[in-house]
Scaffold this active site. Structure first.
Site, PDB file in Angstrom:
ATOM      1  N   CYS A  57       0.822  -1.202   0.000  1.00 50.87           N
ATOM      2  CA  CYS A  57       0.000   0.000   0.000  1.00 50.87           C
ATOM      3  C   CYS A  57       0.857   1.254   0.000  1.00 50.87           C
ATOM      4  O   CYS A  57       2.003   1.256   0.428  1.00 50.87           O
ATOM      5  CB  CYS A  57      -0.905   0.015   1.229  1.00 50.87           C
ATOM      6  SG  CYS A  57      -1.964  -1.433   1.380  1.00 50.87           S
TER       7      CYS A  57
ATOM      8  N   ARG B 203       3.652  -0.062  -6.490  1.00 55.74           N
ATOM      9  CA  ARG B 203       3.602  -0.896  -5.303  1.00 55.74           C
ATOM     10  C   ARG B 203       2.513  -1.967  -5.404  1.00 55.74           C
ATOM     11  O   ARG B 203       2.510  -2.936  -4.648  1.00 55.74           O
ATOM     12  CB  ARG B 203       3.354  -0.026  -4.061  1.00 55.74           C
ATOM     13  CG  ARG B 203       4.448   0.987  -3.803  1.00 55.74           C
ATOM     14  CD  ARG B 203       4.043   1.999  -2.760  1.00 55.74           C
ATOM     15  NE  ARG B 203       4.037   1.445  -1.425  1.00 55.74           N
ATOM     16  CZ  ARG B 203       5.055   1.517  -0.571  1.00 55.74           C
ATOM     17  NH1 ARG B 203       6.161   2.116  -0.948  1.00 55.74           N
ATOM     18  NH2 ARG B 203       4.974   1.016   0.635  1.00 55.74           N
TER      19      ARG B 203
ATOM     20  N   TRP C 114      -3.760  -2.559  -1.254  1.00 58.74           N
ATOM     21  CA  TRP C 114      -3.808  -3.951  -1.721  1.00 58.74           C
ATOM     22  C   TRP C 114      -4.553  -4.729  -0.648  1.00 58.74           C
ATOM     23  O   TRP C 114      -4.116  -4.789   0.496  1.00 58.74           O
ATOM     24  CB  TRP C 114      -2.401  -4.522  -1.937  1.00 58.74           C
ATOM     25  CG  TRP C 114      -2.432  -5.803  -2.714  1.00 58.74           C
ATOM     26  CD1 TRP C 114      -3.048  -6.969  -2.383  1.00 58.74           C
ATOM     27  CD2 TRP C 114      -1.847  -6.032  -3.998  1.00 58.74           C
ATOM     28  NE1 TRP C 114      -2.876  -7.910  -3.361  1.00 58.74           N
ATOM     29  CE2 TRP C 114      -2.142  -7.378  -4.358  1.00 58.74           C
ATOM     30  CE3 TRP C 114      -1.099  -5.258  -4.872  1.00 58.74           C
ATOM     31  CZ2 TRP C 114      -1.698  -7.942  -5.550  1.00 58.74           C
ATOM     32  CZ3 TRP C 114      -0.660  -5.826  -6.052  1.00 58.74           C
ATOM     33  CH2 TRP C 114      -0.964  -7.146  -6.398  1.00 58.74           C
TER      34      TRP C 114
ATOM     35  N   ASN D 219      -0.874   1.320   6.429  1.00 58.49           N
ATOM     36  CA  ASN D 219      -0.156   0.195   5.837  1.00 58.49           C
ATOM     37  C   ASN D 219       0.180  -0.782   6.955  1.00 58.49           C
ATOM     38  O   ASN D 219       0.527  -0.364   8.062  1.00 58.49           O
ATOM     39  CB  ASN D 219       1.154   0.641   5.189  1.00 58.49           C
ATOM     40  CG  ASN D 219       0.931   1.458   3.948  1.00 58.49           C
ATOM     41  OD1 ASN D 219      -0.182   1.569   3.453  1.00 58.49           O
ATOM     42  ND2 ASN D 219       1.997   2.049   3.434  1.00 58.49           N
ATOM     43  N   GLY D 220       0.137  -2.088   6.674  1.00 58.26           N
ATOM     44  CA  GLY D 220       0.523  -3.076   7.665  1.00 58.26           C
ATOM     45  C   GLY D 220      -0.647  -3.925   8.115  1.00 58.26           C
ATOM     46  O   GLY D 220      -1.715  -3.957   7.499  1.00 58.26           O
TER      47      GLY D 220
ATOM     48  N   GLU E 242      20.695 -21.222   1.828  1.00 61.52           N
ATOM     49  CA  GLU E 242      20.442 -19.847   1.413  1.00 61.52           C
ATOM     50  C   GLU E 242      21.460 -18.887   2.037  1.00 61.52           C
ATOM     51  O   GLU E 242      21.926 -17.952   1.386  1.00 61.52           O
ATOM     52  CB  GLU E 242      19.012 -19.441   1.796  1.00 61.52           C
ATOM     53  CG  GLU E 242      18.692 -17.963   1.662  1.00 61.52           C
ATOM     54  CD  GLU E 242      18.785 -17.429   0.245  1.00 61.52           C
ATOM     55  OE1 GLU E 242      18.711 -16.197   0.089  1.00 61.52           O
ATOM     56  OE2 GLU E 242      18.934 -18.230  -0.697  1.00 61.52           O
TER      57      GLU E 242
ATOM     58  N   LYS F 101      23.931 -16.445  -0.093  1.00 57.65           N
ATOM     59  CA  LYS F 101      23.989 -14.994   0.079  1.00 57.65           C
ATOM     60  C   LYS F 101      25.427 -14.536   0.284  1.00 57.65           C
ATOM     61  O   LYS F 101      25.856 -13.526  -0.269  1.00 57.65           O
ATOM     62  CB  LYS F 101      23.135 -14.563   1.278  1.00 57.65           C
ATOM     63  CG  LYS F 101      21.668 -14.497   0.994  1.00 57.65           C
ATOM     64  CD  LYS F 101      21.346 -13.317   0.075  1.00 57.65           C
ATOM     65  CE  LYS F 101      20.014 -13.552  -0.607  1.00 57.65           C
ATOM     66  NZ  LYS F 101      20.070 -14.583  -1.662  1.00 57.65           N
TER      67      LYS F 101
ATOM     68  N   GLU G 272      27.343 -14.769  -2.983  1.00 55.22           N
ATOM     69  CA  GLU G 272      26.894 -13.824  -4.000  1.00 55.22           C
ATOM     70  C   GLU G 272      27.504 -12.441  -3.832  1.00 55.22           C
ATOM     71  O   GLU G 272      27.920 -11.820  -4.814  1.00 55.22           O
ATOM     72  CB  GLU G 272      25.364 -13.692  -3.948  1.00 55.22           C
ATOM     73  CG  GLU G 272      24.602 -14.842  -4.561  1.00 55.22           C
ATOM     74  CD  GLU G 272      23.107 -14.606  -4.488  1.00 55.22           C
ATOM     75  OE1 GLU G 272      22.434 -14.779  -5.516  1.00 55.22           O
ATOM     76  OE2 GLU G 272      22.603 -14.251  -3.399  1.00 55.22           O
TER      77      GLU G 272
ATOM     78  N   HIS H 254      29.828 -37.137   7.608  1.00 55.28           N
ATOM     79  CA  HIS H 254      29.954 -37.880   6.358  1.00 55.28           C
ATOM     80  C   HIS H 254      30.841 -37.148   5.355  1.00 55.28           C
ATOM     81  O   HIS H 254      30.700 -37.335   4.149  1.00 55.28           O
ATOM     82  CB  HIS H 254      28.574 -38.143   5.762  1.00 55.28           C
ATOM     83  CG  HIS H 254      27.732 -39.053   6.599  1.00 55.28           C
ATOM     84  ND1 HIS H 254      27.775 -40.420   6.502  1.00 55.28           N
ATOM     85  CD2 HIS H 254      26.844 -38.771   7.589  1.00 55.28           C
ATOM     86  CE1 HIS H 254      26.931 -40.950   7.372  1.00 55.28           C
ATOM     87  NE2 HIS H 254      26.354 -39.968   8.046  1.00 55.28           N
TER      88      HIS H 254
ATOM     89  N   LYS I  41      19.792  -9.606 -12.048  1.00 52.57           N
ATOM     90  CA  LYS I  41      18.618  -9.731 -11.195  1.00 52.57           C
ATOM     91  C   LYS I  41      17.673 -10.813 -11.698  1.00 52.57           C
ATOM     92  O   LYS I  41      17.150 -11.610 -10.925  1.00 52.57           O
ATOM     93  CB  LYS I  41      17.878  -8.392 -11.121  1.00 52.57           C
ATOM     94  CG  LYS I  41      16.693  -8.388 -10.174  1.00 52.57           C
ATOM     95  CD  LYS I  41      17.139  -8.657  -8.741  1.00 52.57           C
ATOM     96  CE  LYS I  41      15.976  -8.722  -7.786  1.00 52.57           C
ATOM     97  NZ  LYS I  41      16.397  -9.185  -6.450  1.00 52.57           N
TER      98      LYS I  41
END
Length: 612
Positions: free
Chosen positions: A2, A28, A75, A99-100, A484, A488, A491, A507, A607
């Site tokens: 929003c 948005r 939204w 918002n929220g 992940e 990161k 990257e 192992h 991206k």
């Protein structure tokens, strides 16, 4: 996500200026819009479902006067995307935009209804307007009423508030959702980001977590969550570049990490019916996917999105009793996988919705006759257009190449879908759905709490930046978070890092342990913690330098074995993998800053990978 704009103007009518600002916030994503203005002290508003042009047509037929106003693009989260549910919301002398997600709105609403308040919408936002109005009715000033109401709110929010009879007053507040003050010449502005106020001023005050502000045309006051007056610096931003403006952040990646309470709230709100405490899949009336008829689920993605599917594999199997196979899209498309003739669903995850390998895998599954669904951040993308069911993430534009808020938004969407699948398949009780739904609605607040660890993690990063190799370990649903975290770090810092399942340590990977190789454990105190603790002690016994991310109970159980300890907020195990994504993101970011790499545009990466 929003958008909010507030204008305390002098001579120009507020409504056209509010529309101009809202147009800049269309990126948005939204499904309704509205404006409220003050004219000679009286509140008036116009709202419309759909795109901004619908509101503009309404304003042309029924103009709004006055130089003070607030506007909002919404939204839908709590309540359908209707005109009635559109912002601003009004209760007596109060109009506000929000918002929220207000987590405890159902409790507050019940309390207010018991005092005679009548509600006309399904939203959580209307509850805030009534709460402030109730304080005013008890004789409090607008400032005191807002301060009292803020103490009652649980969740994430950014608020812009007007009051009947107060022509030269606007109050704003933020917790978990961004909000800025725009400082003009004899005018003052409020916005969800610098882009909102950019048409009117280049002087911006960024409110910090928990801040609230009192604006007049000539002045602004900022207060902390405790009500203490505080000074926040004025930043100069360039209006022409506001669409890609970093605000007071050093990098886009840092900004996007700190946007995650808002992006998570928006995504969760798209799936959670907070009034019923249930999951409702957006855009699915039962015709697209009948989960009761699905016998096999194939999830396909690339990079970070693939790790999101690896987390979701645990959720779908444990909550929905559904056999799951996850695949890297580039491998899936070429190994000619055998697919079920009936009962198969292929679910694809892509931030851009244009990833070449993922799109090719989608078309392979469609040719095989499978039902298809996609978790995407761009609803107009190719993948979104070609699947049977679109499952949106509302992360908003993500500029940094290394995905942060898009990843957690994907997890939020997948977690919601797994709960919906469990209910549809009869493997998840109603009580369990309520518990898991509650955990999801608490997540944005938990994410905000995690940001208090940023300085500590930055300090730990200074030493890790000297390493040549780093190992990440996790068990169960946290194994993909270890993967992940390692991705990161690779990257953006260019340090070699690998993620392993903790049980695999003996192992092979244990051979890598020495004093020069930091080991990052992602291990909340859950049913597998004792196993993780055994692995941690094996590393410590070989003089490995351990950094443990865990909650208070986990840190107590670990004793002195970890060299470094970061205490995470307590949370429901269901949302833990989403929450524990935050510290590994922050760690990678701060290590990269220490090394002086190009954080937002790391070498050799793009991206969106739209070619093979």
């Amino acid at each position: 996500m929003c958008g909010i704009i507030g204008i305390l103007g002098q001579a120009e009518p507020a409504a056209p200026r509010v529309v101009e600002a809202l147009r800049r916030l269309e990126y948005r994503g939204y499904d309704s819009a509205g404006i409220a203005t003050l004219n000679n002290g009286d509140l008036d508003r116009r709202r419309a479902a759909g795109k901004l042009k619908n509101l503009e047509e309404l304003l042309a037929a029924e103009p709004l006067t006055g130089t003070t106003g607030i506007g909002h693009t919404r939204w839908a989260t709590h309540g359908a995307p209707t005109t009635t549910n559109a912002h601003p919301h009004v209760s007596g002398p109060v109009a506000l935009v929000h918002n929220g997600i207000i987590e405890n709105f159902r409790t507050l609403r019940g309390e207010l209804e018991g005092k005679g308040h009548s509600f006309e919408t399904e939203t959580d936002t209307e509850t805030v307007a009534h709460l402030i109005a109730a304080q005013l009715a008890e004789g409090q000033s607008p400032k005191a009423a807002v301060q009292t109401a803020l103490k009652r709110l649980e969740g994430a929010f950014a608020l812009g508030i007007l009051f009947k009879g107060e022509q030269d007053l606007m109050i704003g507040a933020r917790k978990g959702s961004p909000l800025v003050i725009g400082v003009g010449d004899g005018e003052m502005f409020l916005g969800s980001d610098a882009l909102a106020v950019a048409p009117f001023t280049n002087r911006v005050v960024y409110l910090e977590e928990g801040d609230w502000c009192v604006l007049t045309r000539e002045s602004y006051e900022v207060f902390t969550e405790k009500g203490e007056a505080v000074t926040r610096p004025v930043s100069i931003v360039q209006g022409a570049g506001a669409t890609v403006e970093k605000g007071n952040y050093r990098h886009f990646m840092q900004k996007e990490i700190f946007e995650q309470p808002d992006s998570a709230a928006r995504t969760i709100g798209a799936y959670v019916n907070a009034l019923d405490q249930a999951i409702e899949l957006p855009g699915d009336n039962g015709d697209a996917i009948d989960w009761a008829e699905i016998t096999h689920l194939h999830m396909v993605a690339c990079g970070t999105a693939y790790y999101a599917t690896c987390v979701a594999e645990y959720w779908f199997e444990q909550l929905a009793g559904l056999p799951v196979k996850t695949d890297i899209a580039s491998e899936f498309r070429y190994r000619q996988p055998a697919l079920p003739k009936t009962g198969g669903l292929a679910l694809f995850v892509s931030q851009s919705g244009e990833t070449a390998d993922t799109l090719a895998a989608l078309r392979y599954c469609k040719e095989a006759g499978l039902k298809t669904a996609a978790v995407v951040n761009v609803p107009t993308s190719t993948i979104a257009r070609e699947v049977d069911l679109v499952l949106p993430t509302l992360a908003g534009p993500e500029i940094g190449v290394a995905s942060t808020k898009a990843f957690t938004a994907q997890l939020c969407a997948l977690a919601s879908v797994a709960v919906a699948a469990g209910r549809a398949r009869g493997t998840l009780s109603r009580d369990a759905e309520i518990r898991l739904t509650k955990a999801l609605t608490e997540l944005p607040r938990k994410i905000s709490e995690t940001f208090s660890l940023d300085k500590k993690i930055a300090g730990l990063a200074r030493n890790m930046a000297k390493a040549r190799d780093v190992i990440y370990l996790g068990r169960g649903v946290h194994y993909p978070i270890a993967l992940e975290g390692a991705l990161k770090l690779k990257e953006i810092s260019y340090i070699h890092a690998e993620g392993y399942a903790s049980g695999e340590l003996k192992h092979g990977p244990i051979a890598l342990i020495d004093e020069e190789t930091p080991v990052v454990f992602v291990a909340p105190f859950d049913g597998l913690f004792d196993k993780s603790l055994s692995n941690l002690q094996e590393v410590a016994a070989r003089r490995g330098e351990v950094l443990l991310f865990s909650d208070a109970a986990g840190l107590r159980a670990a004793g002195d074995a970890p060299a470094h300890r970061v205490e995470m907020p307590d949370c429901d195990p269901f949302i833990a993998p989403i929450l524990y994504s935050l510290p590994v993101q922050m760690l990678a970011y701060h290590v990269a800053v220490e090394k002086g790499t190009d954080v937002d545009q790391p070498r050799n990466l793009a991206k969106s990978v739209t070619v093979e």
